[in-house]
Design a protein around this motif. Structure first.
Motif, PDB file in Angstrom:
ATOM      1  N   SER A  11       1.033 -33.183  65.191  1.00 58.14           N
ATOM      2  CA  SER A  11       2.103 -32.248  65.537  1.00 58.14           C
ATOM      3  C   SER A  11       2.101 -31.880  67.015  1.00 58.14           C
ATOM      4  N   ALA A  12       0.913 -31.642  67.571  1.00 57.09           N
ATOM      5  CA  ALA A  12       0.826 -31.142  68.948  1.00 57.09           C
ATOM      6  C   ALA A  12       0.572 -32.249  69.964  1.00 57.09           C
ATOM      7  N   GLY A  13       0.098 -33.394  69.500  1.00 52.21           N
ATOM      8  CA  GLY A  13      -0.078 -34.538  70.388  1.00 52.21           C
ATOM      9  C   GLY A  13      -0.975 -34.236  71.571  1.00 52.21           C
ATOM     10  N   ALA A  14      -0.470 -34.500  72.767  1.00 50.17           N
ATOM     11  CA  ALA A  14      -1.259 -34.347  73.994  1.00 50.17           C
ATOM     12  C   ALA A  14      -1.634 -32.899  74.277  1.00 50.17           C
ATOM     13  N   HIS A  15      -1.020 -31.952  73.571  1.00 48.75           N
ATOM     14  CA  HIS A  15      -1.304 -30.538  73.821  1.00 48.75           C
ATOM     15  C   HIS A  15      -2.607 -30.082  73.172  1.00 48.75           C
ATOM     16  N   VAL A  16      -3.216 -30.931  72.351  1.00 45.74           N
ATOM     17  CA  VAL A  16      -4.414 -30.516  71.636  1.00 45.74           C
ATOM     18  C   VAL A  16      -5.579 -31.442  71.959  1.00 45.74           C
ATOM     19  N   ASP A  17      -6.738 -30.850  72.194  1.00 46.82           N
ATOM     20  CA  ASP A  17      -7.988 -31.591  72.365  1.00 46.82           C
ATOM     21  C   ASP A  17      -9.037 -30.908  71.501  1.00 46.82           C
ATOM     22  N   LEU A  18      -9.394 -31.566  70.406  1.00 49.81           N
ATOM     23  CA  LEU A  18     -10.282 -30.964  69.415  1.00 49.81           C
ATOM     24  C   LEU A  18     -11.730 -31.410  69.578  1.00 49.81           C
ATOM     25  N   THR A  19     -12.031 -32.104  70.666  1.00 42.85           N
ATOM     26  CA  THR A  19     -13.365 -32.684  70.841  1.00 42.85           C
ATOM     27  C   THR A  19     -14.462 -31.638  70.764  1.00 42.85           C
ATOM     28  N   GLU A  20     -14.296 -30.546  71.499  1.00 41.29           N
ATOM     29  CA  GLU A  20     -15.347 -29.527  71.537  1.00 41.29           C
ATOM     30  C   GLU A  20     -15.540 -28.866  70.176  1.00 41.29           C
ATOM     31  N   LEU A  21     -14.438 -28.579  69.493  1.00 36.30           N
ATOM     32  CA  LEU A  21     -14.548 -27.952  68.171  1.00 36.30           C
ATOM     33  C   LEU A  21     -15.169 -28.901  67.165  1.00 36.30           C
ATOM     34  N   THR A  22     -14.815 -30.184  67.238  1.00 35.09           N
ATOM     35  CA  THR A  22     -15.409 -31.178  66.344  1.00 35.09           C
ATOM     36  C   THR A  22     -16.899 -31.314  66.609  1.00 35.09           C
TER      37      THR A  22
ATOM     38  N   GLU B 174     -19.298 -17.515  68.227  1.00 35.05           N
ATOM     39  CA  GLU B 174     -18.745 -18.149  69.423  1.00 35.05           C
ATOM     40  C   GLU B 174     -17.724 -19.213  69.051  1.00 35.05           C
ATOM     41  N   HIS B 175     -18.054 -20.033  68.054  1.00 37.25           N
ATOM     42  CA  HIS B 175     -17.159 -21.115  67.650  1.00 37.25           C
ATOM     43  C   HIS B 175     -15.834 -20.587  67.115  1.00 37.25           C
ATOM     44  N   ILE B 176     -15.893 -19.578  66.264  1.00 38.55           N
ATOM     45  CA  ILE B 176     -14.674 -19.045  65.668  1.00 38.55           C
ATOM     46  C   ILE B 176     -13.803 -18.390  66.737  1.00 38.55           C
ATOM     47  N   ALA B 177     -14.411 -17.698  67.684  1.00 39.22           N
ATOM     48  CA  ALA B 177     -13.630 -17.118  68.781  1.00 39.22           C
ATOM     49  C   ALA B 177     -12.922 -18.217  69.575  1.00 39.22           C
ATOM     50  N   ASP B 178     -13.635 -19.304  69.865  1.00 39.83           N
ATOM     51  CA  ASP B 178     -13.017 -20.432  70.579  1.00 39.83           C
ATOM     52  C   ASP B 178     -11.886 -21.039  69.754  1.00 39.83           C
ATOM     53  N   GLU B 179     -12.130 -21.203  68.467  1.00 37.80           N
ATOM     54  CA  GLU B 179     -11.152 -21.834  67.596  1.00 37.80           C
ATOM     55  C   GLU B 179      -9.879 -20.991  67.507  1.00 37.80           C
TER      56      GLU B 179
ATOM     57  N   THR C 116      -7.820 -21.176  70.735  1.00 36.86           N
ATOM     58  CA  THR C 116      -7.168 -22.445  71.062  1.00 36.86           C
ATOM     59  C   THR C 116      -6.286 -22.984  69.943  1.00 36.86           C
ATOM     60  N   ILE C 117      -6.739 -22.855  68.690  1.00 40.46           N
ATOM     61  CA  ILE C 117      -6.047 -23.516  67.585  1.00 40.46           C
ATOM     62  C   ILE C 117      -4.898 -22.689  67.031  1.00 40.46           C
ATOM     63  N   VAL C 118      -5.097 -21.386  66.895  1.00 40.78           N
ATOM     64  CA  VAL C 118      -4.058 -20.560  66.276  1.00 40.78           C
ATOM     65  C   VAL C 118      -2.736 -20.639  67.046  1.00 40.78           C
ATOM     66  N   PRO C 119      -2.734 -20.539  68.375  1.00 34.54           N
ATOM     67  CA  PRO C 119      -1.448 -20.687  69.086  1.00 34.54           C
ATOM     68  C   PRO C 119      -0.797 -22.048  68.863  1.00 34.54           C
ATOM     69  N   LEU C 120      -1.597 -23.104  68.737  1.00 39.88           N
ATOM     70  CA  LEU C 120      -1.036 -24.435  68.496  1.00 39.88           C
ATOM     71  C   LEU C 120      -0.400 -24.520  67.112  1.00 39.88           C
TER      72      LEU C 120
END
Length: 212
Positions: free
Chosen positions: A72-83, A126-131, A134-138
């Motif tokens: 859905s978000a394509g180039a706007h999303v980078d999930l590497t750090e969360l993964t 820390e992880h949930i705050a980052d998620e 970054t993720i909720v707005p997307l």
């Protein structure tokens, strides 16, 4: 699109609550191990269910939500750090499961188990705050209501221990969120809301004592 991922946020809220109280509980008990067999077994079982819940949550994100976001978000999303964060969770959960098994056998909360839970708490806060940052707005911007409903339905079909998950979610719901949950879930959810909290409260009382 302005999709509010309420289910995701409630799951995070319940997880953070349990991380704090489980870490606090084991830190106290590691200093004063006056546990009988029944309470030791109850704490061990709770920690095991909690580890299973965390694993189910991050696996569902990896396998269900992340592909939808990437599409859905394509180039706007980078999930590497969360993964990468998710990849370090399973060894941490395995150590806690092992410590819980020892607790069930020996009726002693080890310093190692308390330290592992403190480490997990810090990692996931820390992880949930980052998620959420970054993720909720997307999700709100790029994932349609229909697509999000499909994500949630798919995650529900993957299972999860409802007798454990539902009361913990209810405990962190606002009145408005609870009303919306009743409305959207219909009779099955209404029945779970009515039937599941009472036995869970008895379980919590044995595990946490006077602390909630």
């Amino acid at each position: 699109m302005n999709n509010e991922p309420t289910g995701l946020l409630l799951a995070h809220r319940a997880m953070l609550r349990d991380l704090d109280r489980c870490a606090d509980l084991t830190a106290r008990l590691a200093l004063d191990n006056s546990l009988d067999r029944k309470r030791a077994g109850a704490i061990a079982a709770y920690l095991t269910d909690f580890c299973d819940s965390i694993h189910h949550h991050h696996s569902a994100e990896d396998e269900v939500l992340w592909p939808v976001l990437e599409r859905s978000a394509g180039a706007h999303v980078d999930l590497t750090e969360l993964t990468d964060d998710h990849a370090v969770l399973d060894p941490k959960l395995a150590r806690i499961r092992s410590g819980a098994a020892a607790l069930a056998t020996n009726h002693v909360v080890s310093a190692e188990l308390a330290a592992d839970l403190a480490d997990l708490r810090d990692t996931l806060h820390e992880h949930i705050a980052d998620e959420e940052r970054t993720i909720v707005p997307l999700i709100k911007q790029y994932v349609s209501d229909d697509e999000w409903n499909r994500v949630e339905a798919t995650i529900r079909r993957r299972g999860g221990k409802m007798s454990f998950e539902v009361p913990r979610i209810l405990a962190v719901c606002t009145e408005q969120e609870l009303a919306e949950t009743r409305k959207e879930g219909g009779i099955p959810v209404a029945l779970m809301i009515k039937l599941l909290p009472l036995p869970f409260k008895r379980r919590e009382s044995l595990v946490f004592g006077g602390a909630r």
